[in-house]
Design a protein around this motif. Structure first.
Motif, PDB file in Angstrom:
ATOM      1  N   SER A   1      22.840  -3.167  87.004  1.00 55.62           N
ATOM      2  CA  SER A   1      22.922  -3.008  85.398  1.00 55.62           C
ATOM      3  C   SER A   1      21.569  -3.358  84.763  1.00 55.62           C
ATOM      4  N   GLY A   2      20.919  -4.051  85.465  1.00 59.09           N
ATOM      5  CA  GLY A   2      19.620  -4.675  84.564  1.00 59.09           C
ATOM      6  C   GLY A   2      18.889  -3.624  83.943  1.00 59.09           C
ATOM      7  N   PRO A   3      18.476  -2.592  84.536  1.00 55.17           N
ATOM      8  CA  PRO A   3      17.570  -1.646  83.735  1.00 55.17           C
ATOM      9  C   PRO A   3      18.180  -0.987  82.441  1.00 55.17           C
ATOM     10  N   ALA A   4      19.367  -0.801  82.486  1.00 58.25           N
ATOM     11  CA  ALA A   4      20.061  -0.280  81.348  1.00 58.25           C
ATOM     12  C   ALA A   4      20.355  -1.322  80.245  1.00 58.25           C
ATOM     13  N   VAL A   5      20.470  -2.493  80.798  1.00 60.41           N
ATOM     14  CA  VAL A   5      20.909  -3.321  79.659  1.00 60.41           C
ATOM     15  C   VAL A   5      19.379  -3.816  79.097  1.00 60.41           C
ATOM     16  N   VAL A   6      18.354  -4.023  79.724  1.00 64.22           N
ATOM     17  CA  VAL A   6      17.191  -4.348  79.072  1.00 64.22           C
ATOM     18  C   VAL A   6      16.438  -3.352  78.355  1.00 64.22           C
ATOM     19  N   VAL A   7      16.989  -2.002  78.622  1.00 64.45           N
ATOM     20  CA  VAL A   7      16.315  -1.086  77.727  1.00 64.45           C
ATOM     21  C   VAL A   7      17.295  -0.978  76.549  1.00 64.45           C
ATOM     22  N   ALA A   8      18.521  -1.213  76.535  1.00 64.45           N
ATOM     23  CA  ALA A   8      19.428  -1.362  75.450  1.00 64.45           C
ATOM     24  C   ALA A   8      18.759  -2.501  74.474  1.00 64.45           C
ATOM     25  N   MET A   9      18.761  -3.435  75.112  1.00 64.69           N
ATOM     26  CA  MET A   9      18.095  -4.684  74.351  1.00 64.69           C
ATOM     27  C   MET A   9      16.864  -4.571  73.717  1.00 64.69           C
ATOM     28  N   LEU A  10      15.929  -3.953  74.404  1.00 64.42           N
ATOM     29  CA  LEU A  10      14.610  -3.762  73.545  1.00 64.42           C
ATOM     30  C   LEU A  10      14.651  -2.539  72.541  1.00 64.42           C
ATOM     31  N   VAL A  11      15.487  -1.540  72.538  1.00 67.81           N
ATOM     32  CA  VAL A  11      15.706  -0.383  71.757  1.00 67.81           C
ATOM     33  C   VAL A  11      16.439  -1.128  70.585  1.00 67.81           C
ATOM     34  N   GLY A  12      17.373  -1.867  70.747  1.00 71.26           N
ATOM     35  CA  GLY A  12      18.096  -2.583  69.885  1.00 71.26           C
ATOM     36  C   GLY A  12      17.469  -3.458  68.790  1.00 71.26           C
ATOM     37  N   VAL A  13      16.602  -4.113  69.641  1.00 70.32           N
ATOM     38  CA  VAL A  13      15.448  -5.327  69.154  1.00 70.32           C
ATOM     39  C   VAL A  13      14.690  -4.572  67.904  1.00 70.32           C
ATOM     40  N   SER A  14      14.079  -3.607  68.540  1.00 71.74           N
ATOM     41  CA  SER A  14      12.961  -2.772  67.879  1.00 71.74           C
ATOM     42  C   SER A  14      13.640  -1.942  66.545  1.00 71.74           C
ATOM     43  N   ILE A  15      14.772  -1.453  66.837  1.00 69.87           N
ATOM     44  CA  ILE A  15      15.437  -0.653  65.718  1.00 69.87           C
ATOM     45  C   ILE A  15      16.077  -1.821  64.507  1.00 69.87           C
ATOM     46  N   ALA A  16      16.380  -3.030  65.041  1.00 71.76           N
ATOM     47  CA  ALA A  16      16.763  -4.007  64.095  1.00 71.76           C
ATOM     48  C   ALA A  16      15.579  -4.334  63.387  1.00 71.76           C
ATOM     49  N   LEU A  17      14.375  -4.588  63.913  1.00 69.40           N
ATOM     50  CA  LEU A  17      13.329  -4.898  63.338  1.00 69.40           C
ATOM     51  C   LEU A  17      12.895  -3.659  62.126  1.00 69.40           C
ATOM     52  N   VAL A  18      12.770  -2.588  62.726  1.00 65.58           N
ATOM     53  CA  VAL A  18      12.355  -1.447  61.768  1.00 65.58           C
ATOM     54  C   VAL A  18      13.506  -1.584  60.609  1.00 65.58           C
ATOM     55  N   GLN A  19      14.686  -1.746  60.962  1.00 63.12           N
ATOM     56  CA  GLN A  19      15.687  -1.561  59.774  1.00 63.12           C
ATOM     57  C   GLN A  19      15.429  -3.001  58.722  1.00 63.12           C
ATOM     58  N   ALA A  20      14.897  -4.194  59.295  1.00 57.84           N
ATOM     59  CA  ALA A  20      14.900  -5.235  58.548  1.00 57.84           C
ATOM     60  C   ALA A  20      13.341  -4.949  57.787  1.00 57.84           C
ATOM     61  N   LEU A  21      12.546  -4.429  58.411  1.00 58.24           N
ATOM     62  CA  LEU A  21      11.295  -4.125  57.616  1.00 58.24           C
ATOM     63  C   LEU A  21      11.346  -3.079  56.356  1.00 58.24           C
ATOM     64  N   THR A  22      12.053  -2.109  56.727  1.00 55.14           N
ATOM     65  CA  THR A  22      12.331  -1.027  55.696  1.00 55.14           C
ATOM     66  C   THR A  22      13.541  -1.319  54.963  1.00 55.14           C
ATOM     67  N   GLN A  23      14.317  -2.190  55.196  1.00 60.36           N
ATOM     68  CA  GLN A  23      15.624  -2.660  54.442  1.00 60.36           C
ATOM     69  C   GLN A  23      16.549  -1.391  54.385  1.00 60.36           C
ATOM     70  N   VAL A  24      16.375  -0.544  55.437  1.00 59.03           N
ATOM     71  CA  VAL A  24      17.451   0.428  55.581  1.00 59.03           C
ATOM     72  C   VAL A  24      18.817   0.024  56.376  1.00 59.03           C
ATOM     73  N   GLN A  25      19.708  -0.214  55.895  1.00 58.63           N
ATOM     74  CA  GLN A  25      20.939  -0.771  56.677  1.00 58.63           C
ATOM     75  C   GLN A  25      21.948   0.048  57.346  1.00 58.63           C
ATOM     76  N   GLU A  26      21.669   1.159  57.911  1.00 59.57           N
ATOM     77  CA  GLU A  26      22.553   2.192  58.159  1.00 59.57           C
ATOM     78  C   GLU A  26      23.058   1.800  59.427  1.00 59.57           C
ATOM     79  N   ILE A  27      24.433   1.699  59.841  1.00 55.25           N
ATOM     80  CA  ILE A  27      24.749   1.258  61.257  1.00 55.25           C
ATOM     81  C   ILE A  27      24.783   2.461  62.115  1.00 55.25           C
ATOM     82  N   THR A  28      25.096   3.499  61.534  1.00 62.66           N
ATOM     83  CA  THR A  28      24.840   4.673  62.484  1.00 62.66           C
ATOM     84  C   THR A  28      23.521   4.998  63.012  1.00 62.66           C
ATOM     85  N   LEU A  29      22.522   4.305  62.517  1.00 60.65           N
ATOM     86  CA  LEU A  29      21.221   4.770  62.935  1.00 60.65           C
ATOM     87  C   LEU A  29      21.009   4.186  64.220  1.00 60.65           C
ATOM     88  N   THR A  30      21.602   3.145  64.724  1.00 58.08           N
ATOM     89  CA  THR A  30      21.305   2.552  65.938  1.00 58.08           C
ATOM     90  C   THR A  30      21.908   3.243  67.036  1.00 58.08           C
TER      91      THR A  30
END
Length: 88
Positions: free
Chosen positions: A21-50
């Motif tokens: 399960s490691g590859p899928a979990v690592v990719v999900a974590m990296l994508v989730g953190v990067s999307i959260a960072l983009v959302q925090a920087l742009t202040q777009v808090q759309e839940i469905t965007l992730t």
């Protein structure tokens, strides 16, 4: 089969699950953190965007890591069958 054999099998099974399960979990974590960072920087808090980028990236990770996961599960299965054949 005694307690030591059972613990070895459980330990090997848990390790196999973590590796598989490691590859899928690592990719999900990296994508989730990067999307959260983009959302925090742009202040777009759309839940469905992730959801869409995470789903696509996880599907790609599972497709690309399929041979690795299959090899891990095959190795685990062979070890279990050898232990059954040898009488634990």
């Amino acid at each position: 089969m005694n307690e030591i054999d059972a613990l070895e099998i459980v330990q090997y099974a848990i390790w196999t699950v973590l590796l598989a399960s490691g590859p899928a979990v690592v990719v999900a974590m990296l994508v989730g953190v990067s999307i959260a960072l983009v959302q925090a920087l742009t202040q777009v808090q759309e839940i469905t965007l992730t959801f869409v980028p995470k789903i696509v990236s996880i599907l790609l990770a599972v497709a690309l890591s399929g041979p690795f996961v299959g090899a891990q599960l095959s190795t685990f299965t062979n070890v279990i069958f050898q232990r059954i054949q040898n009488g634990f």
